[in-house]
Design a protein around this motif. Structure first.
Motif, PDB file in Angstrom:
ATOM      1  N   LEU A   1       8.436  -7.572  13.364  1.00 28.63           N
ATOM      2  CA  LEU A   1       7.674  -7.425  14.604  1.00 28.63           C
ATOM      3  C   LEU A   1       7.015  -8.740  15.014  1.00 28.63           C
ATOM      4  O   LEU A   1       6.951  -9.077  16.205  1.00 28.63           O
ATOM      5  CB  LEU A   1       6.606  -6.337  14.434  1.00 28.63           C
ATOM      6  N   GLN A   2       6.536  -9.488  14.043  1.00 29.72           N
ATOM      7  CA  GLN A   2       5.863 -10.746  14.348  1.00 29.72           C
ATOM      8  C   GLN A   2       6.840 -11.835  14.796  1.00 29.72           C
ATOM      9  O   GLN A   2       6.417 -12.844  15.350  1.00 29.72           O
ATOM     10  CB  GLN A   2       5.067 -11.204  13.131  1.00 29.72           C
ATOM     11  N   ASP A   3       8.135 -11.615  14.563  1.00 29.36           N
ATOM     12  CA  ASP A   3       9.150 -12.578  15.004  1.00 29.36           C
ATOM     13  C   ASP A   3       9.663 -12.294  16.414  1.00 29.36           C
ATOM     14  O   ASP A   3      10.424 -13.097  16.962  1.00 29.36           O
ATOM     15  CB  ASP A   3      10.337 -12.577  14.031  1.00 29.36           C
ATOM     16  N   ILE A   4       9.289 -11.159  16.982  1.00 28.39           N
ATOM     17  CA  ILE A   4       9.740 -10.831  18.334  1.00 28.39           C
ATOM     18  C   ILE A   4       8.939 -11.662  19.340  1.00 28.39           C
ATOM     19  O   ILE A   4       7.708 -11.628  19.331  1.00 28.39           O
ATOM     20  CB  ILE A   4       9.559  -9.325  18.630  1.00 28.39           C
ATOM     21  N   PRO A   5       9.593 -12.396  20.238  1.00 25.88           N
ATOM     22  CA  PRO A   5       8.866 -13.235  21.206  1.00 25.88           C
ATOM     23  C   PRO A   5       7.978 -12.406  22.127  1.00 25.88           C
ATOM     24  O   PRO A   5       8.401 -11.363  22.647  1.00 25.88           O
ATOM     25  CB  PRO A   5       9.992 -13.921  21.992  1.00 25.88           C
ATOM     26  N   GLU A   6       6.749 -12.851  22.307  1.00 25.69           N
ATOM     27  CA  GLU A   6       5.816 -12.151  23.192  1.00 25.69           C
ATOM     28  C   GLU A   6       6.297 -12.175  24.637  1.00 25.69           C
ATOM     29  O   GLU A   6       5.935 -11.298  25.435  1.00 25.69           O
ATOM     30  CB  GLU A   6       4.429 -12.785  23.086  1.00 25.69           C
ATOM     31  N   GLU A   7       7.117 -13.168  24.999  1.00 28.90           N
ATOM     32  CA  GLU A   7       7.587 -13.276  26.379  1.00 28.90           C
ATOM     33  C   GLU A   7       8.396 -12.051  26.795  1.00 28.90           C
ATOM     34  O   GLU A   7       8.383 -11.679  27.982  1.00 28.90           O
ATOM     35  CB  GLU A   7       8.450 -14.539  26.554  1.00 28.90           C
TER      36      GLU A   7
ATOM     37  N   TYR B   1       7.837  -8.929  25.906  1.00 25.32           N
ATOM     38  CA  TYR B   1       6.899  -7.874  26.276  1.00 25.32           C
ATOM     39  C   TYR B   1       6.191  -8.200  27.588  1.00 25.32           C
ATOM     40  O   TYR B   1       5.948  -7.302  28.409  1.00 25.32           O
ATOM     41  CB  TYR B   1       5.868  -7.666  25.158  1.00 25.32           C
ATOM     42  N   GLU B   2       5.870  -9.457  27.805  1.00 26.26           N
ATOM     43  CA  GLU B   2       5.218  -9.855  29.058  1.00 26.26           C
ATOM     44  C   GLU B   2       6.135  -9.611  30.245  1.00 26.26           C
ATOM     45  O   GLU B   2       5.698  -9.124  31.298  1.00 26.26           O
ATOM     46  CB  GLU B   2       4.813 -11.319  28.981  1.00 26.26           C
ATOM     47  N   ALA B   3       7.412  -9.925  30.082  1.00 21.35           N
ATOM     48  CA  ALA B   3       8.365  -9.674  31.161  1.00 21.35           C
ATOM     49  C   ALA B   3       8.522  -8.179  31.414  1.00 21.35           C
ATOM     50  O   ALA B   3       8.628  -7.744  32.571  1.00 21.35           O
ATOM     51  CB  ALA B   3       9.710 -10.297  30.812  1.00 21.35           C
ATOM     52  N   ALA B   4       8.526  -7.384  30.341  1.00 19.60           N
ATOM     53  CA  ALA B   4       8.647  -5.935  30.505  1.00 19.60           C
ATOM     54  C   ALA B   4       7.430  -5.357  31.218  1.00 19.60           C
ATOM     55  O   ALA B   4       7.554  -4.451  32.061  1.00 19.60           O
ATOM     56  CB  ALA B   4       8.814  -5.283  29.139  1.00 19.60           C
ATOM     57  N   GLU B   5       6.245  -5.883  30.910  1.00 20.26           N
ATOM     58  CA  GLU B   5       5.038  -5.413  31.592  1.00 20.26           C
ATOM     59  C   GLU B   5       5.072  -5.752  33.078  1.00 20.26           C
ATOM     60  O   GLU B   5       4.622  -4.957  33.919  1.00 20.26           O
ATOM     61  CB  GLU B   5       3.805  -6.022  30.932  1.00 20.26           C
ATOM     62  N   LEU B   6       5.605  -6.906  33.426  1.00 21.20           N
ATOM     63  CA  LEU B   6       5.728  -7.277  34.837  1.00 21.20           C
ATOM     64  C   LEU B   6       6.676  -6.343  35.569  1.00 21.20           C
ATOM     65  O   LEU B   6       6.515  -6.085  36.772  1.00 21.20           O
ATOM     66  CB  LEU B   6       6.215  -8.724  34.963  1.00 21.20           C
ATOM     67  N   ASP B   7       7.661  -5.812  34.839  1.00 19.52           N
ATOM     68  CA  ASP B   7       8.605  -4.863  35.443  1.00 19.52           C
ATOM     69  C   ASP B   7       8.082  -3.439  35.421  1.00 19.52           C
ATOM     70  O   ASP B   7       8.773  -2.512  35.859  1.00 19.52           O
ATOM     71  CB  ASP B   7       9.940  -4.919  34.693  1.00 19.52           C
ATOM     72  N   GLY B   8       6.868  -3.257  34.896  1.00 18.97           N
ATOM     73  CA  GLY B   8       6.256  -1.923  34.882  1.00 18.97           C
ATOM     74  C   GLY B   8       6.671  -1.049  33.720  1.00 18.97           C
ATOM     75  O   GLY B   8       6.515   0.176  33.778  1.00 18.97           O
ATOM     76  N   ALA B   9       7.217  -1.642  32.657  1.00 20.06           N
ATOM     77  CA  ALA B   9       7.658  -0.854  31.504  1.00 20.06           C
ATOM     78  C   ALA B   9       6.461  -0.315  30.730  1.00 20.06           C
ATOM     79  O   ALA B   9       5.464  -1.017  30.541  1.00 20.06           O
ATOM     80  CB  ALA B   9       8.528  -1.715  30.588  1.00 20.06           C
ATOM     81  N   ARG B  10       6.568   0.916  30.293  1.00 19.69           N
ATOM     82  CA  ARG B  10       5.514   1.531  29.496  1.00 19.69           C
ATOM     83  C   ARG B  10       5.819   1.358  28.010  1.00 19.69           C
ATOM     84  O   ARG B  10       6.806   0.738  27.629  1.00 19.69           O
ATOM     85  CB  ARG B  10       5.379   3.002  29.855  1.00 19.69           C
ATOM     86  N   ALA B  11       4.955   1.949  27.176  1.00 23.70           N
ATOM     87  CA  ALA B  11       5.043   1.725  25.725  1.00 23.70           C
ATOM     88  C   ALA B  11       6.389   2.176  25.168  1.00 23.70           C
ATOM     89  O   ALA B  11       7.015   1.453  24.385  1.00 23.70           O
ATOM     90  CB  ALA B  11       3.898   2.453  25.021  1.00 23.70           C
ATOM     91  N   TRP B  12       6.852   3.369  25.568  1.00 23.19           N
ATOM     92  CA  TRP B  12       8.117   3.868  25.029  1.00 23.19           C
ATOM     93  C   TRP B  12       9.287   3.001  25.477  1.00 23.19           C
ATOM     94  O   TRP B  12      10.197   2.719  24.680  1.00 23.19           O
ATOM     95  CB  TRP B  12       8.341   5.311  25.445  1.00 23.19           C
ATOM     96  N   ALA B  13       9.276   2.562  26.734  1.00 19.22           N
ATOM     97  CA  ALA B  13      10.358   1.710  27.237  1.00 19.22           C
ATOM     98  C   ALA B  13      10.388   0.380  26.491  1.00 19.22           C
ATOM     99  O   ALA B  13      11.463  -0.129  26.142  1.00 19.22           O
ATOM    100  CB  ALA B  13      10.198   1.485  28.738  1.00 19.22           C
ATOM    101  N   LYS B  14       9.214  -0.192  26.218  1.00 13.98           N
ATOM    102  CA  LYS B  14       9.175  -1.461  25.484  1.00 13.98           C
ATOM    103  C   LYS B  14       9.679  -1.275  24.053  1.00 13.98           C
ATOM    104  O   LYS B  14      10.367  -2.158  23.523  1.00 13.98           O
ATOM    105  CB  LYS B  14       7.746  -2.012  25.488  1.00 13.98           C
TER     106      LYS B  14
END
Length: 302
Positions: free
Chosen positions: A190-196, A198-211
């Motif tokens: 999990l710590q190796d997954i790029p934060e970018e 998740y940030e891009a998914a949030e900009l697209d309106g993705a919720r917790a399950w989608a992410k």
């Protein structure tokens, strides 16, 4: 000129291969002596009759395998270990992943929780067994006394002596004992997954399950393969936990193949049939590992 270059390249390749074999030789020798040789000896012994003492080991052909195939205890143990495999594979990995996600989201005390959650894995299996023997004791055990304290005395059980609850109780101990290893691997993944991402998914309106579905789970695929394989093999090869807690009882309700093989060889002195059980059980583990790795490889290639 081209042929000269090819010869030089071939010499370099040969030199690298020889150097690699030189470093691998000690490991190859150890694997041959302590893994391949005992495995071949076990296969040979499975066609013989031996009591562990006499020098005579008569050849009996397939009699040991006929005995194993007709042995109800062996198939009962295979059924029990299948339950451990399913519970460890699905529930154990789910607990490890869930706790890893929870710890990964916090900023403070992450090191504390990482240490505490992994702590059970460094304990001896005997120590874990003794701890839970006291906890599951029907009269003075912590679990039944806790149920009595909160007014749920009707739920008190003989957790390790009742055929209905013995197998689930041992499976729960197994999960508690082994989930820390998977937790650490999932947390590292999990710590190796790029934060970018998740940030891009949030900009697209993705919720917790989608992410989780489209980012976390695919990114954890390599780690999931390793954790799943190791957890499954650990569950299928469970021995010490069962031996300390129930020794296969009550009856054969918690008997597993590793414990049955041990008893067949060192208690009943039937090493030939024990070897036949080992070959069948070991072959099943190899097949399951191959199937899981094949599925994981095809999934990674998509």
């Amino acid at each position: 000129m081209a042929s000269l270059t090819a010869r030089v390249r071939d010499r370099r390749t040969l030199r690298r291969n020889l150097m690699a074999l030189t470093f691998l030789a000690p490991a190859i020798v150890l694997i041959g002596v302590f893994t391949i040789t005992p495995f071949v000896n076990a296969i040979t012994l499975s066609f013989q009759s031996w009591d562990g003492i006499s020098l005579d080991t008569p050849w009996v052909g397939l009699q040991n395998y006929e005995f194993v195939f007709k042995d109800d205890e062996f198939w009962a143990s295979m059924k029990n270990v299948a339950v451990f495999g399913v519970v460890g594979f699905f529930l154990g990995n789910a607990v490890s992943l869930g706790m890893a996600i929870a710890v990964n989201r916090i900023r403070r005390l992450r090191t504390f929780f990482r240490t505490v959650f992994y702590l059970p894995g460094i304990l001896s299996v005997v120590v874990v067994g003794v701890i839970f023997l006291f906890m599951f004791e029907p009269r003075t055990g912590v679990l039944n006394r806790l149920l009595d304290t909160v007014g749920l005395e009707s739920l008190q059980q003989n957790w390790l002596g009742d055929p209905t609850f013995a197998l689930p109780s041992v499976a729960a101990v197994f999960i508690w004992f082994h989930w820390g290893f998977g937790f650490l691997l999932f947390l590292a993944g999990l710590q190796d997954i790029p934060e970018e991402l998740y940030e891009a998914a949030e900009l697209d309106g993705a919720r917790a399950w989608a992410k989780f579905r489209y980012i976390t789970w695919p990114q954890l695929a390599p780690v999931t393969t390793i954790v799943s394989l190791l957890t499954l093999l650990a569950a299928l090869q469970i021995f010490g936990t069962v031996q300390v807690l129930t020794n296969g009882g009550p009856g054969s309700h918690t008997l597993v193949p590793t414990l049955l093989i041990y008893e067949e060889a060192f208690t009943n002195n039937r090493y030939g049939s024990a070897a036949a059980m080992s070959v069948l059980f070991g072959g099943a583990l190899v097949v399951l590992s191959f199937i899981q790795l094949t599925i994981a490889r095809r999934r990674a290639d998509k």
